[in-house]
Scaffold this motif. Structure first.
Motif, PDB file in Angstrom:
ATOM      1  N   GLY A 100       0.805  -1.208   0.000  1.00  0.00           N
ATOM      2  CA  GLY A 100       0.000   0.000   0.000  1.00  0.00           C
ATOM      3  C   GLY A 100       0.838   1.258   0.000  1.00  0.00           C
ATOM      4  O   GLY A 100       0.523   2.235  -0.706  1.00  0.00           O
ATOM      5  N   MET A 101       1.912   1.270   0.776  1.00  0.00           N
ATOM      6  CA  MET A 101       2.807   2.428   0.800  1.00  0.00           C
ATOM      7  C   MET A 101       3.442   2.650  -0.566  1.00  0.00           C
ATOM      8  O   MET A 101       3.553   3.784  -1.047  1.00  0.00           O
ATOM      9  CB  MET A 101       3.872   2.218   1.879  1.00  0.00           C
ATOM     10  CG  MET A 101       3.307   2.178   3.285  1.00  0.00           C
ATOM     11  SD  MET A 101       4.508   1.661   4.537  1.00  0.00           S
ATOM     12  CE  MET A 101       5.468   3.168   4.692  1.00  0.00           C
ATOM     13  N   LEU A 165       4.642  13.890   2.815  1.00  0.00           N
ATOM     14  CA  LEU A 165       5.237  13.690   4.133  1.00  0.00           C
ATOM     15  C   LEU A 165       4.794  12.322   4.641  1.00  0.00           C
ATOM     16  O   LEU A 165       3.632  11.941   4.487  1.00  0.00           O
ATOM     17  CB  LEU A 165       4.792  14.796   5.095  1.00  0.00           C
ATOM     18  CG  LEU A 165       5.243  14.680   6.562  1.00  0.00           C
ATOM     19  CD1 LEU A 165       5.549  16.060   7.135  1.00  0.00           C
ATOM     20  CD2 LEU A 165       4.172  14.002   7.431  1.00  0.00           C
ATOM     21  N   GLY A 166       5.709  11.591   5.243  1.00  0.00           N
ATOM     22  CA  GLY A 166       5.395  10.286   5.802  1.00  0.00           C
ATOM     23  C   GLY A 166       5.069  10.377   7.284  1.00  0.00           C
ATOM     24  O   GLY A 166       5.833  10.975   8.052  1.00  0.00           O
ATOM     25  N   TYR A 196       0.923  15.920   0.196  1.00  0.00           N
ATOM     26  CA  TYR A 196       0.114  14.808   0.677  1.00  0.00           C
ATOM     27  C   TYR A 196       0.769  14.201   1.919  1.00  0.00           C
ATOM     28  O   TYR A 196       1.974  14.356   2.141  1.00  0.00           O
ATOM     29  CB  TYR A 196      -0.035  13.731  -0.400  1.00  0.00           C
ATOM     30  CG  TYR A 196      -0.946  14.118  -1.531  1.00  0.00           C
ATOM     31  CD1 TYR A 196      -2.306  13.774  -1.502  1.00  0.00           C
ATOM     32  CD2 TYR A 196      -0.473  14.837  -2.630  1.00  0.00           C
ATOM     33  CE1 TYR A 196      -3.152  14.133  -2.541  1.00  0.00           C
ATOM     34  CE2 TYR A 196      -1.311  15.204  -3.671  1.00  0.00           C
ATOM     35  CZ  TYR A 196      -2.648  14.852  -3.613  1.00  0.00           C
ATOM     36  OH  TYR A 196      -3.489  15.208  -4.629  1.00  0.00           O
ATOM     37  N   ILE A 197      -0.033  13.509   2.705  1.00  0.00           N
ATOM     38  CA  ILE A 197       0.461  12.782   3.877  1.00  0.00           C
ATOM     39  C   ILE A 197       0.227  11.294   3.662  1.00  0.00           C
ATOM     40  O   ILE A 197      -0.912  10.866   3.450  1.00  0.00           O
ATOM     41  CB  ILE A 197      -0.245  13.241   5.166  1.00  0.00           C
ATOM     42  CG1 ILE A 197       0.090  14.714   5.454  1.00  0.00           C
ATOM     43  CG2 ILE A 197       0.168  12.360   6.349  1.00  0.00           C
ATOM     44  CD1 ILE A 197      -0.656  15.298   6.646  1.00  0.00           C
ATOM     45  N   MET A 198       1.311  10.518   3.663  1.00  0.00           N
ATOM     46  CA  MET A 198       1.208   9.064   3.684  1.00  0.00           C
ATOM     47  C   MET A 198       1.088   8.647   5.140  1.00  0.00           C
ATOM     48  O   MET A 198       2.048   8.743   5.906  1.00  0.00           O
ATOM     49  CB  MET A 198       2.429   8.403   3.035  1.00  0.00           C
ATOM     50  CG  MET A 198       2.357   6.878   3.016  1.00  0.00           C
ATOM     51  SD  MET A 198       3.905   6.065   2.563  1.00  0.00           S
ATOM     52  CE  MET A 198       4.026   6.449   0.823  1.00  0.00           C
ATOM     53  N   ASN A 199      -0.086   8.198   5.524  1.00  0.00           N
ATOM     54  CA  ASN A 199      -0.422   7.945   6.922  1.00  0.00           C
ATOM     55  C   ASN A 199      -0.468   6.446   7.192  1.00  0.00           C
ATOM     56  O   ASN A 199      -1.396   5.750   6.792  1.00  0.00           O
ATOM     57  CB  ASN A 199      -1.790   8.580   7.225  1.00  0.00           C
ATOM     58  CG  ASN A 199      -2.301   8.239   8.613  1.00  0.00           C
ATOM     59  OD1 ASN A 199      -1.555   8.279   9.585  1.00  0.00           O
ATOM     60  ND2 ASN A 199      -3.587   7.912   8.703  1.00  0.00           N
ATOM     61  N   LEU A 228      -3.544  10.035   2.779  1.00  0.00           N
ATOM     62  CA  LEU A 228      -3.688   8.719   2.154  1.00  0.00           C
ATOM     63  C   LEU A 228      -3.193   7.687   3.161  1.00  0.00           C
ATOM     64  O   LEU A 228      -2.006   7.661   3.500  1.00  0.00           O
ATOM     65  CB  LEU A 228      -2.882   8.655   0.859  1.00  0.00           C
ATOM     66  CG  LEU A 228      -3.088   9.844  -0.098  1.00  0.00           C
ATOM     67  CD1 LEU A 228      -2.161   9.733  -1.302  1.00  0.00           C
ATOM     68  CD2 LEU A 228      -4.534   9.941  -0.530  1.00  0.00           C
ATOM     69  N   SER A 229      -4.108   6.846   3.644  1.00  0.00           N
ATOM     70  CA  SER A 229      -3.803   5.976   4.779  1.00  0.00           C
ATOM     71  C   SER A 229      -3.596   4.531   4.360  1.00  0.00           C
ATOM     72  O   SER A 229      -4.233   4.047   3.415  1.00  0.00           O
ATOM     73  CB  SER A 229      -4.945   6.031   5.806  1.00  0.00           C
ATOM     74  OG  SER A 229      -5.100   7.344   6.313  1.00  0.00           O
ATOM     75  N   VAL A 230      -2.721   3.856   5.088  1.00  0.00           N
ATOM     76  CA  VAL A 230      -2.536   2.418   4.917  1.00  0.00           C
ATOM     77  C   VAL A 230      -2.770   1.725   6.261  1.00  0.00           C
ATOM     78  O   VAL A 230      -2.486   2.268   7.322  1.00  0.00           O
ATOM     79  CB  VAL A 230      -1.132   2.049   4.381  1.00  0.00           C
ATOM     80  CG1 VAL A 230      -0.947   2.551   2.969  1.00  0.00           C
ATOM     81  CG2 VAL A 230      -0.029   2.578   5.286  1.00  0.00           C
TER      82      VAL A 230
END
Length: 397
Positions: A100-101, A165-166, A196-199, A228-230
């Motif tokens: 997903g990431m 941003l992670g 965007y935020i990779m959450n 955007l969440s995983v």
């Protein structure tokens, strides 16, 4: 009956099946407190649900974007347990949170973009973003006197090219949960700079009773259009080998880009029917089991923390979440890599070194220890660690 005693662990099976630095990859006699994977078998309902599905005899194609029940069950759990309002139509089942990431990075980033990753953090943030062609800038994490993260200098690391941003919440390997004010601030930055935020919330079920998990998604749908969440099921439910995860978000347009990047509509990408059956069972039937598991883990955390703070030369913070602990061993005259090699060779206990390979350069001088085992195995592992460290010289000695 207590489900998390030593008698529940089948070492014979683990030595055949538990890979990724664990029982199947270490020499006989070595205790691996390494990869974040439980020594306990998955809850029996997961096995039963898989058997029930298999007995049907058909393994047909699934809907390209996953079984509808997957998204509906996930959204109910997110709302009931984490106060996250998610549309089930914006949930994409996928073959692991790690995948997903990668998909999120591919959907958003292009060569020439930049991404901001905290240091230390799990290596998959950097790996996935670099695979999409982005340049990764590391934000060195420092802490205030109260133990909270000091974000005062973070804007110096944001450039006009910063596209993502992670966010790892709860944080691996530090075991920290983010207070609402920090999450609000990160959303402020996302709005100000347009990134965007990779959450990553894969650890959000493993939170101890003396802490509270706050999801960034709980701060409102409008504010999280760029989040955007995983999520995955390996940590909470011990099904890493089934590679079950998902991506979810708040914006239909970016969701379609995620679907395109995943290749699920072409059938090149996707998640197996069995993995979805297991995940749906986890969501619908296994949280009672999970709450008992977390209680066992909290007892192990307290035990491990007490052991570590009484070892000369070791400093340690008590994790609020996750089932790993991350002590500082920089007082010893070895790098983390050398120290873990020494412990494995001389004391037959395997743990994970800090450093660039797994967590970033800011993790040097630390080691990560997994606590998801029985108290008997954990005690023996810590006895070996303590014995080995007691023979090591310290810097300046």
């Amino acid at each position: 009956m207590d489900k998390f005693t030593n008698s529940e662990i089948n070492l014979k099976v683990l030595k055949k099946r538990a890979y990724n630095l664990r029982w199947a990859e270490v020499e006989d006699g070595v205790i691996p407190l390494t990869a974040a994977d439980p020594d306990f078998p998955a809850f029996v309902r997961i096995k039963d649900a898989l058997i029930e599905y298999i007995q049907g005899g058909y393994f047909s194609y699934t809907p390209k974007r996953g079984f509808p029940e997957f998204g509906k069950s996930l959204c109910k759990v997110l709302k009931d347990r984490k106060n996250e309002e998610i549309d089930s139509e914006l949930v994409l089942p996928i073959d692991s949170a790690a995948r997903g990431m990668h998909v999120i990075a591919q959907a958003v980033l292009q060569p020439g973009d930049e991404a901001l990753v905290f240091d230390p953090v799990d290596f998959l943030f950097k790996t996935s973003m670099e695979a999409a062609g982005a340049k990764v800038n590391l934000f060195p994490m420092t802490f205030k006197e109260d133990g909270s993260i000091d974000f005062s200098g973070i804007e110096q690391y944001i450039t006009p090219k910063t596209r993502m941003l992670g966010l790892c919440n709860p944080h691996n390997p530090l075991g920290k949960v983010y207070p609402k004010e920090d999450l609000e601030y990160l959303l402020d930055l996302s709005e100000k700079y347009g990134f965007y935020i990779m959450n990553d919330e894969i650890w959000s079920d493993i939170v101890y009773s003396d802490a509270k998990f706050n999801s960034i998604c709980s701060l409102g749908k409008e504010r999280n259009k760029r989040t955007l969440s995983v999520f995955g099921f390996s940590k909470s439910f011990g099904i890493a080998g089934l590679r079950a995860g998902c991506i979810y978000c708040q914006d239909k347009e970016i969701f379609e880009k995620i679907v395109d990047a995943s290749l699920v509509d072409t059938t090149i990408g996707g998640i197996s029917s069995l993995s979805q059956v297991a995940a749906i069972t986890c969501l619908n039937e296994c949280y009672g089991w999970l709450d008992q598991f977390v209680a066992h883990l909290q007892s192990n955390r307290d035990y491990a923390y007490d052991r570590l703070i009484h070892m000369p030369g070791v400093r340690c913070h008590k994790p609020q979440a996750t089932f790993v602990i991350f002590p500082d061993v920089s007082a010893f005259s070895m790098t983390a890599e050398e120290l873990t090699g020494y412990l494995r060779r001389e004391e037959q206990v395997a743990i994970v070194p800090g450093g660039s390979r797994f967590f970033g350069p800011g993790s040097e001088g630390h080691v990560r220890i997994c606590l998801a085992t029985s108290r008997e195995i954990l005690k023996e592992g810590f006895d070996r660690i303590e014995r080995g460290l007691s023979r090591l010289p310290k810097k300046g000695a």
